[in-house]
Scaffold this motif. Structure first.
Motif, mmCIF file in Angstrom:
data_model
loop_
_atom_site.group_PDB
_atom_site.id
_atom_site.type_symbol
_atom_site.label_atom_id
_atom_site.label_comp_id
_atom_site.label_asym_id
_atom_site.label_seq_id
_atom_site.Cartn_x
_atom_site.Cartn_y
_atom_site.Cartn_z
ATOM 1 N N ARG A 238 20.642 -67.186 16.856
ATOM 2 C CA ARG A 238 19.543 -67.218 15.892
ATOM 3 C C ARG A 238 18.300 -67.864 16.508
ATOM 4 N NH1 ARG A 238 21.699 -67.169 10.568
ATOM 5 N NH2 ARG A 238 23.594 -65.893 10.624
ATOM 6 N N PHE A 239 18.489 -68.914 17.295
ATOM 7 C CA PHE A 239 17.350 -69.573 17.933
ATOM 8 C C PHE A 239 16.669 -68.657 18.958
ATOM 9 C CE2 PHE A 239 19.199 -74.060 17.126
ATOM 10 C CZ PHE A 239 18.486 -74.135 15.945
ATOM 11 N N MET A 240 17.476 -67.894 19.683
ATOM 12 C CA MET A 240 16.918 -67.072 20.762
ATOM 13 C C MET A 240 16.393 -65.730 20.287
ATOM 14 S SD MET A 240 19.364 -67.841 24.043
ATOM 15 C CE MET A 240 20.860 -68.235 23.142
ATOM 16 N N ALA A 241 16.714 -65.342 19.068
ATOM 17 C CA ALA A 241 16.267 -64.039 18.562
ATOM 18 C C ALA A 241 14.752 -63.869 18.636
ATOM 19 C CB ALA A 241 16.781 -63.834 17.133
ATOM 20 N N PRO A 242 13.932 -64.847 18.194
ATOM 21 C CA PRO A 242 12.474 -64.655 18.311
ATOM 22 C C PRO A 242 11.920 -64.866 19.718
ATOM 23 C CG PRO A 242 12.945 -66.755 17.266
ATOM 24 C CD PRO A 242 14.260 -66.072 17.435
ATOM 25 N N ILE A 243 12.755 -65.313 20.657
ATOM 26 C CA ILE A 243 12.273 -65.492 22.031
ATOM 27 C C ILE A 243 12.353 -64.181 22.804
ATOM 28 C CG2 ILE A 243 12.591 -66.807 24.167
ATOM 29 C CD1 ILE A 243 13.835 -69.033 22.584
ATOM 30 N N TYR A 244 13.318 -63.336 22.472
ATOM 31 C CA TYR A 244 13.480 -62.076 23.199
ATOM 32 C C TYR A 244 12.244 -61.180 23.127
ATOM 33 C CZ TYR A 244 18.315 -62.502 24.737
ATOM 34 O OH TYR A 244 19.459 -62.885 25.395
ATOM 35 N N PRO A 245 11.540 -61.077 21.991
ATOM 36 C CA PRO A 245 10.310 -60.268 22.014
ATOM 37 C C PRO A 245 9.297 -60.734 23.049
ATOM 38 C CG PRO A 245 10.981 -60.655 19.751
ATOM 39 C CD PRO A 245 11.881 -61.492 20.616
ATOM 40 N N PHE A 246 9.143 -62.041 23.231
ATOM 41 C CA PHE A 246 8.211 -62.545 24.240
ATOM 42 C C PHE A 246 8.688 -62.182 25.651
ATOM 43 C CE2 PHE A 246 7.278 -65.374 20.643
ATOM 44 C CZ PHE A 246 5.902 -65.312 20.621
ATOM 45 N N ALA A 247 9.991 -62.313 25.897
ATOM 46 C CA ALA A 247 10.521 -61.980 27.218
ATOM 47 C C ALA A 247 10.347 -60.496 27.515
ATOM 48 C CB ALA A 247 11.997 -62.379 27.294
ATOM 49 N N PHE A 248 10.659 -59.635 26.534
ATOM 50 C CA PHE A 248 10.534 -58.194 26.742
ATOM 51 C C PHE A 248 9.071 -57.790 26.924
ATOM 52 C CE2 PHE A 248 14.723 -56.662 24.609
ATOM 53 C CZ PHE A 248 15.433 -57.470 25.478
ATOM 54 N N ALA A 249 8.182 -58.384 26.132
ATOM 55 C CA ALA A 249 6.767 -58.045 26.249
ATOM 56 C C ALA A 249 6.211 -58.475 27.601
ATOM 57 C CB ALA A 249 5.985 -58.717 25.117
ATOM 58 N N ALA A 250 6.563 -59.677 28.046
ATOM 59 C CA ALA A 250 6.062 -60.165 29.328
ATOM 60 C C ALA A 250 6.582 -59.323 30.487
ATOM 61 C CB ALA A 250 6.458 -61.634 29.510
ATOM 62 N N LEU A 251 7.867 -58.972 30.458
ATOM 63 C CA LEU A 251 8.437 -58.139 31.519
ATOM 64 C C LEU A 251 7.776 -56.762 31.551
ATOM 65 C CD1 LEU A 251 12.245 -58.986 31.255
ATOM 66 C CD2 LEU A 251 10.766 -59.435 33.212
ATOM 67 N N THR A 252 7.603 -56.162 30.388
ATOM 68 C CA THR A 252 7.006 -54.828 30.341
ATOM 69 C C THR A 252 5.577 -54.841 30.863
ATOM 70 O OG1 THR A 252 8.363 -54.323 28.399
ATOM 71 C CG2 THR A 252 6.509 -52.873 28.836
ATOM 72 N N PHE A 253 4.785 -55.822 30.453
ATOM 73 C CA PHE A 253 3.396 -55.887 30.917
ATOM 74 C C PHE A 253 3.334 -56.217 32.402
ATOM 75 C CE2 PHE A 253 -0.812 -57.556 31.565
ATOM 76 C CZ PHE A 253 -1.614 -56.742 30.770
ATOM 77 N N ALA A 254 4.251 -57.053 32.885
ATOM 78 C CA ALA A 254 4.237 -57.408 34.309
ATOM 79 C C ALA A 254 4.418 -56.177 35.183
ATOM 80 C CB ALA A 254 5.336 -58.429 34.592
ATOM 81 N N PHE A 255 5.247 -55.231 34.729
ATOM 82 C CA PHE A 255 5.488 -54.029 35.535
ATOM 83 C C PHE A 255 4.445 -52.944 35.295
ATOM 84 C CE2 PHE A 255 9.789 -55.835 35.703
ATOM 85 C CZ PHE A 255 10.099 -55.638 37.045
ATOM 86 N N LEU A 256 3.873 -52.881 34.096
ATOM 87 C CA LEU A 256 3.012 -51.742 33.749
ATOM 88 C C LEU A 256 1.561 -52.107 33.497
ATOM 89 C CD1 LEU A 256 5.411 -49.937 31.237
ATOM 90 C CD2 LEU A 256 5.046 -49.394 33.632
#
Length: 349
Positions: A238-256
Motif C-alpha cells: 500500500r505504501f509503495m503503490a503511489p511510488i510506482y507511477p513516479f518510477a514508471f514516469a521517470a523511466l519512460t521519460f529518461a528513455f524517450l
C-alpha cells in the motif's frame, strides 16, 4: 502552468484516461465472465450481477494505473517527437527537466488517485463484495427453491435451519450398478444453516483491510495473529503503490524524452523503456512475495524504486540520450543484410 505545460498535461491525462478505461474494461469483462453463474444458477438479476462484479474495479485500477501512465507518457512523447515539437522546445531553451515538469504534474495526479484507491476504495470494494456474496448465499429462495428445477446443496454439518421434504423418492446410483436405486422416504431434512448467516460476523481478509487497519491491527485479531508476515507485505504494498507511477514516469521519460530528429529511430528506446518498467514491476512482485517471510524484502523494494527514480533523474538532468551501442547497431544491420540476401532481396544502403 504555462500554455505548453497545460497542453502536455492535458494530452497526457487524456491518454491516461483512455488507456486506463480500455484496459480496465477488458480485464473486468474477463473477470466478470467467471461470475456469470451468479445469474444462471443463483437466480440473480443483471443489476445484481453488474453491481457485484463492478466492486473489483478499484482493485484493477490500482494495478493498471502505473502501466496506463507509462503508455500515456510514451504516446505523448512520441506525438511530440513526430511533430518535431521536442526539438523546437529544446531549441527554444527548454531543458530536459523543464520538459519533464508537466509529466511530473500528471504523475502527481495519478499518484494521488492511486493512494486514495489503495488506502480506502480498493479494500472497501473488496469487503463490500464479500458482504454481498454472503447475502446472496444466504438468499434461500434464490439459491434453492426455484420452480421447475433442482439445485444441489453444499455439505454442512452445523446445527441450524433445515429444509424438510416429505413423501418423496431419493435416487441413488451405486458403484458397479447401471440402474439407479429409488428409496422412498416419508420425511427428509436438508441442513440450511449455511444459507441463513445474516447475523454472523464476516471475517475480513488482509486485502479487505483499510490502510489504517493495517497500520494498527488489533492485538487479538485472529488473522493478524496467524499471518503477521502477510500483514507486513500488504502494508508495504500500500505504501509503495503511489511510488510506482513516479518510477514508471521517470523511466519512460529518461528513455524517450531526449530530443531526436525524425530520422533517428526510437524503437530501441521504446523497447528499453518497456523492459525497464516490466523488470522493475516483476522484481517488485517478487519482493512482495518474499516480504511475507523476510522483513528485508520491502527494504530491497524501496531501494529498487529509489535507484530507478534516481538513475532516471540523472539521465534527465544530464540530458543523456539513451542510444544503442554502435556495435549492436552494426550487428543488427549485418543480420538484416544477411536475411535479405537469403530472401533474394537487395540490401538497402
Amino acid at each position: 502552468m504555462g500554455s505548453i505545460d497545460r497542453y502536455i498535461f492535458r494530452t497526457t491525462l487524456a491518454s491516461f484516461a483512455l488507456v486506463l478505461v480500455s484496459l480496465t474494461g477488458v480485464i473486468w469483462i474477463t473477470q466478470a465472465l467467471r461470475g456469470i453463474d451468479l445469474m444462471t444458477s443463483q437466480g440473480q438479476t443483471i443489476v445484481t450481477f453488474l453491481g457485484v462484479t463492478s466492486l473489483v474495479i478499484p482493485a484493477l485500477v490500482l494495478i493498471i494505473s502505473p502501466i496506463a501512465l507509462m503508455i500515456a507518457i510514451a504516446h505523448t512523447l512520441n506525438k511530440l517527437a513526430t511533430d518535431s515539437e521536442i526539438i523546437v522546445m529544446n531549441a527554444a531553451g527548454f531543458s530536459p527537466f523543464r520538459l519533464f515538469r508537466p509529466f511530473l504534474y500528471a504523475t502527481l495526479a495519478v499518484a494521488v488517485m492511486v493512494a486514495l484507491i489503495s488506502a480506502y476504495l480498493a479494500p472497501d470494494g473488496m469487503r463490500r463484495l464479500k458482504q454481498w456474496d454472503a447475502e446472496i448465499t444466504a438468499d434461500v429462495l434464490a439459491n434453492i427453491l426455484q420452480p421447475g428445477r433442482f439445485a444441489q446443496l453444499d455439505q454442512k454439518n452445523e446445527g441450524g435451519s433445515f429444509l424438510i421434504l416429505e413423501d418423496g423418492n431419493l435416487e441413488r446410483l451405486e458403484a458397479g450398478k447401471h440402474d439407479p436405486a429409488l428409496v422412498a422416504f416419508g420425511r427428509y431434512a436438508f441442513d440450511m444453516s449455511k444459507f441463513s448467516n445474516q447475523g454472523r460476523d464476516i471475517t475480513l481478509g488482509i486485502r479487505e483491510r483499510y490502510l489504517w487497519e493495517l497500520l494498527s491491527p488489533l492485538a487479538n485479531d485472529p488473522v493478524y495473529m496467524q499471518l503477521p508476515g502477510q500483514f507486513r507485505a500488504e502494508l508495504h504494498d500500500r505504501f509503495m503503490a503511489p511510488i510506482y507511477p513516479f518510477a514508471f514516469a521517470a523511466l519512460t521519460f529518461a528513455f524517450l524524452g531526449a530530443p531526436r530528429t525524425t530520422r533517428q529511430s526510437r524503437n530501441f528506446s521504446i523497447s528499453s523503456a518497456i523492459l525497464a518498467v516490466f523488470g522493475l514491476r516483476m522484481a517488485g512482485f517478487a519482493c512482495s512475495v518474499m516480504a511475507v517471510k523476510s522483513p528485508l524484502a520491502p527494504v530491497v523494494q524501496y531501494l529498487m524504486l529509489a535507484l530507478a527514480i534516481g538513475a532516471s533523474l540523472w539521465i534527465i538532468l544530464g540530458g543523456v540520450v539513451v542510444e544503442p551501442p554502435a556495435a549492436l547497431i552494426e550487428a543488427i544491420n549485418k543480420s538484416n543484410a544477411r536475411l535479405l540476401r537469403l530472401l533474394g532481396r537487395p540490401a538497402t544502403a
